[in-house]
Design a protein around this motif. Sequence first.
Motif, PDB file in Angstrom:
ATOM      1  N   ARG A  84       0.966  -1.169   0.006  1.00  0.00           N
ATOM      2  CA  ARG A  84      -0.137  -0.001  -0.156  1.00  0.00           C
ATOM      3  C   ARG A  84       0.900   1.274  -0.145  1.00  0.00           C
ATOM      4  NH1 ARG A  84      -4.177  -1.320   4.727  1.00  0.00           N
ATOM      5  NH2 ARG A  84      -5.300   0.376   3.841  1.00  0.00           N
ATOM      6  N   ALA A  85       1.844   1.143   0.652  1.00  0.00           N
ATOM      7  CA  ALA A  85       2.833   2.464   0.715  1.00  0.00           C
ATOM      8  C   ALA A  85       3.586   2.650  -0.703  1.00  0.00           C
ATOM      9  CB  ALA A  85       4.020   2.188   1.882  1.00  0.00           C
ATOM     10  N   ALA A  86       3.859   1.526  -1.230  1.00  0.00           N
ATOM     11  CA  ALA A  86       4.569   1.676  -2.822  1.00  0.00           C
ATOM     12  C   ALA A  86       3.537   2.001  -3.855  1.00  0.00           C
ATOM     13  CB  ALA A  86       5.371   0.388  -2.956  1.00  0.00           C
ATOM     14  N   ARG A  87       2.241   1.586  -3.475  1.00  0.00           N
ATOM     15  CA  ARG A  87       1.031   1.756  -4.349  1.00  0.00           C
ATOM     16  C   ARG A  87       1.515   0.731  -5.799  1.00  0.00           C
ATOM     17  NH1 ARG A  87      -2.811   4.295  -2.744  1.00  0.00           N
ATOM     18  NH2 ARG A  87      -3.861   4.267  -4.720  1.00  0.00           N
ATOM     19  N   TRP A  88       2.051  -0.456  -5.421  1.00  0.00           N
ATOM     20  CA  TRP A  88       2.642  -1.168  -6.516  1.00  0.00           C
ATOM     21  C   TRP A  88       2.247  -2.650  -6.122  1.00  0.00           C
ATOM     22  CZ3 TRP A  88       3.326  -1.441 -11.363  1.00  0.00           C
ATOM     23  CH2 TRP A  88       4.408  -2.005 -12.048  1.00  0.00           C
ATOM     24  N   LEU A  89       1.582  -3.339  -6.987  1.00  0.00           N
ATOM     25  CA  LEU A  89       1.250  -4.626  -6.449  1.00  0.00           C
ATOM     26  C   LEU A  89       2.119  -5.844  -6.992  1.00  0.00           C
ATOM     27  CD1 LEU A  89      -1.590  -3.444  -5.967  1.00  0.00           C
ATOM     28  CD2 LEU A  89      -2.502  -5.290  -6.806  1.00  0.00           C
ATOM     29  N   GLY A  90       3.253  -5.268  -7.561  1.00  0.00           N
ATOM     30  CA  GLY A  90       4.244  -6.254  -8.191  1.00  0.00           C
ATOM     31  C   GLY A  90       5.698  -6.258  -7.413  1.00  0.00           C
ATOM     32  N   GLY A  91       6.620  -6.351  -8.063  1.00  0.00           N
ATOM     33  CA  GLY A  91       7.794  -6.306  -7.196  1.00  0.00           C
ATOM     34  C   GLY A  91       8.931  -5.725  -8.448  1.00  0.00           C
ATOM     35  N   PRO A  92      10.009  -5.834  -8.090  1.00  0.00           N
ATOM     36  CA  PRO A  92      11.092  -5.512  -9.238  1.00  0.00           C
ATOM     37  C   PRO A  92      11.072  -6.277 -10.274  1.00  0.00           C
ATOM     38  CG  PRO A  92      12.109  -5.525  -6.849  1.00  0.00           C
ATOM     39  CD  PRO A  92      10.770  -6.343  -6.793  1.00  0.00           C
ATOM     40  N   GLY A  93      11.589  -5.775 -11.493  1.00  0.00           N
ATOM     41  CA  GLY A  93      11.425  -6.657 -12.646  1.00  0.00           C
ATOM     42  C   GLY A  93      12.668  -7.826 -12.711  1.00  0.00           C
ATOM     43  N   ALA A  94      12.299  -8.957 -13.191  1.00  0.00           N
ATOM     44  CA  ALA A  94      13.375 -10.030 -13.456  1.00  0.00           C
ATOM     45  C   ALA A  94      14.724  -9.377 -14.061  1.00  0.00           C
ATOM     46  CB  ALA A  94      12.670 -11.332 -14.145  1.00  0.00           C
ATOM     47  N   THR A  95      15.692 -10.041 -13.742  1.00  0.00           N
ATOM     48  CA  THR A  95      17.048  -9.611 -14.658  1.00  0.00           C
ATOM     49  C   THR A  95      17.021 -10.365 -15.865  1.00  0.00           C
ATOM     50  OG1 THR A  95      18.226 -11.185 -13.418  1.00  0.00           O
ATOM     51  CG2 THR A  95      18.230  -9.167 -12.105  1.00  0.00           C
ATOM     52  N   PRO A  96      17.954  -9.899 -16.648  1.00  0.00           N
ATOM     53  CA  PRO A  96      18.140 -10.546 -17.980  1.00  0.00           C
ATOM     54  C   PRO A  96      18.737 -12.033 -17.653  1.00  0.00           C
ATOM     55  CG  PRO A  96      18.928  -8.325 -18.184  1.00  0.00           C
ATOM     56  CD  PRO A  96      18.571  -8.554 -16.860  1.00  0.00           C
TER      57      PRO A  96
END
Length: 212
Positions: free
Chosen positions: A50-62
């Motif tokens: 809720r603080a980040a307002r983002w339901l995902g996470g960091p993107g996967a690396t190559p």
Amino acid sequence: MIATDAQEPEPGPAAPVHPWRDLLQRWSDEWLDPVLHEQERHEPFPAEVRAARWLGGPGATPGELTGLEQRLGCALPPSYREFLRTSDGWLDTTTQVARLLPVREAGWVRDLDPGLVSAWGDGGGWDEVPDAEYFVYGDEQDPCALRPRYLKSMLVVTPGAETGDSYLLNPCVLTPDGEWEAWHLAQGLPGAARYRSFWDLMNDEYRAFCDG
């Protein structure tokens, strides 16, 4: 290499680029609005989400994406690969799909959900459908126009056993730009909703979520 016995006949863009960040940010904002949707969940979103307002996470690396492709033995469809580069996994898309799997958990349905394959068997009592009926997408599609024999070759990107709904990617049906057909197996359908790509599936799910 995965053998295919059908191809979606309409050409796609030569260099697919999908604005995942914009779509997923809108989805996050909608879900996290307590007036619009968040009360629909069984449990509140975690405080950090809720603080980040983002339901995902960091993107996967190559390297992580390459590792998944090596594990699967094939290249990922472009829109799904771009999704993982934007967010390695995801929380709810709707109340029926509670999670999209991160790179480390995605895999073939025959390995992760063999019961789904066995439940349908070679055809599950469903007749084969001709191309003229199968390659119909959008409002005119018949959800019963399935080819269940594809299931054992499909990639599962949700933990469907937890909720009853699953998103599956079908490498047996390709667009000219390398997209895999995407299936949404839902409890409320007699068969599946099928899309030309994972991008198309997710956009339709977002529209349904907003309209819900």
